[in-house]
Design a protein around this motif. Sequence first.
Motif, PDB file in Angstrom:
ATOM      1  N   ARG A 137      46.402  41.824  34.753  1.00  0.00           N
ATOM      2  CA  ARG A 137      45.975  41.647  36.140  1.00  0.00           C
ATOM      3  C   ARG A 137      44.505  41.984  36.345  1.00  0.00           C
ATOM      4  O   ARG A 137      43.839  41.380  37.186  1.00  0.00           O
ATOM      5  N   SER A 138      44.014  42.960  35.600  1.00  0.00           N
ATOM      6  CA  SER A 138      42.633  43.388  35.824  1.00  0.00           C
ATOM      7  C   SER A 138      41.745  43.115  34.617  1.00  0.00           C
ATOM      8  O   SER A 138      40.743  43.788  34.416  1.00  0.00           O
ATOM      9  N   LEU A 139      42.094  42.118  33.828  1.00  0.00           N
ATOM     10  CA  LEU A 139      41.314  41.792  32.628  1.00  0.00           C
ATOM     11  C   LEU A 139      39.874  41.423  32.960  1.00  0.00           C
ATOM     12  O   LEU A 139      38.959  41.702  32.187  1.00  0.00           O
ATOM     13  N   ASP A 140      39.656  40.852  34.116  1.00  0.00           N
ATOM     14  CA  ASP A 140      38.296  40.469  34.517  1.00  0.00           C
ATOM     15  C   ASP A 140      37.396  41.680  34.716  1.00  0.00           C
ATOM     16  O   ASP A 140      36.175  41.564  34.631  1.00  0.00           O
ATOM     17  N   SER A 141      37.983  42.846  34.970  1.00  0.00           N
ATOM     18  CA  SER A 141      37.164  44.045  35.180  1.00  0.00           C
ATOM     19  C   SER A 141      36.690  44.662  33.862  1.00  0.00           C
ATOM     20  O   SER A 141      35.810  45.513  33.878  1.00  0.00           O
ATOM     21  N   LEU A 142      37.243  44.221  32.741  1.00  0.00           N
ATOM     22  CA  LEU A 142      36.804  44.712  31.436  1.00  0.00           C
ATOM     23  C   LEU A 142      35.518  43.992  31.058  1.00  0.00           C
ATOM     24  O   LEU A 142      35.525  42.796  30.747  1.00  0.00           O
ATOM     25  N   GLN A 143      34.418  44.719  31.112  1.00  0.00           N
ATOM     26  CA  GLN A 143      33.112  44.111  30.851  1.00  0.00           C
ATOM     27  C   GLN A 143      32.792  44.036  29.366  1.00  0.00           C
ATOM     28  O   GLN A 143      32.252  43.055  28.896  1.00  0.00           O
ATOM     29  N   ASP A 144      33.126  45.096  28.632  1.00  0.00           N
ATOM     30  CA  ASP A 144      32.760  45.193  27.223  1.00  0.00           C
ATOM     31  C   ASP A 144      34.028  45.276  26.383  1.00  0.00           C
ATOM     32  O   ASP A 144      34.809  46.215  26.529  1.00  0.00           O
TER      33      ASP A 144
END
Length: 188
Positions: A63-70
């Motif tokens: 659900r929050s994969l987009d928030s993983l920047q690196d």
Amino acid sequence: MIKSFFRKKKPDASVSVDMNKQRRYEALVRAWHRDLYRYAYWLCHDPHIAEDLVQETCLRAWRSLDSLQDDKAAKSWLITILRRENARRFERKQLDLVDIDDYAIADTQQNGNESDLEQQMLRKQIMKLAPEYREPLVLQVMAGFSGDEIADILGLNRNTVMTRLFRARNQLKEQLEQHTDRRGQQNG
């Protein structure tokens, strides 16, 4: 109109974005699933609960994969999600308290080989450490995190983490020495 119907279609951007997200997610799960399960099992000591924790962690990660920047920070990001998911498990749970004096508990633990006994004794000694010392030690020894990664996971300063690791090792060493001294006195 007929020409427009048979014309080559442009790929839908949202489908390709979802496909990239899916590949990225699958790569993360493939790479870190075993470490997540090992840490979850260490936290709860129950294989079924550990599987549930890992599954919930993966769901929240999707659900929050987009928030993983690196992607290099993926392991600590996933471990943080798992720790929070484990904490949620206790927030939802309302335990019925009973008076322990009302119940007799039988000792059902069988004596195992010496290696099993040593591991059990070591685990008991680790569990005696205060949580602020125990958690960084387990993250380093069991999960293989560096001091910087542990600091990110626990939301602490790196120097604080290194101090706690040093103190945890010293306390564990003292506990083990005391235990072996007592054992020697009992046997001698």
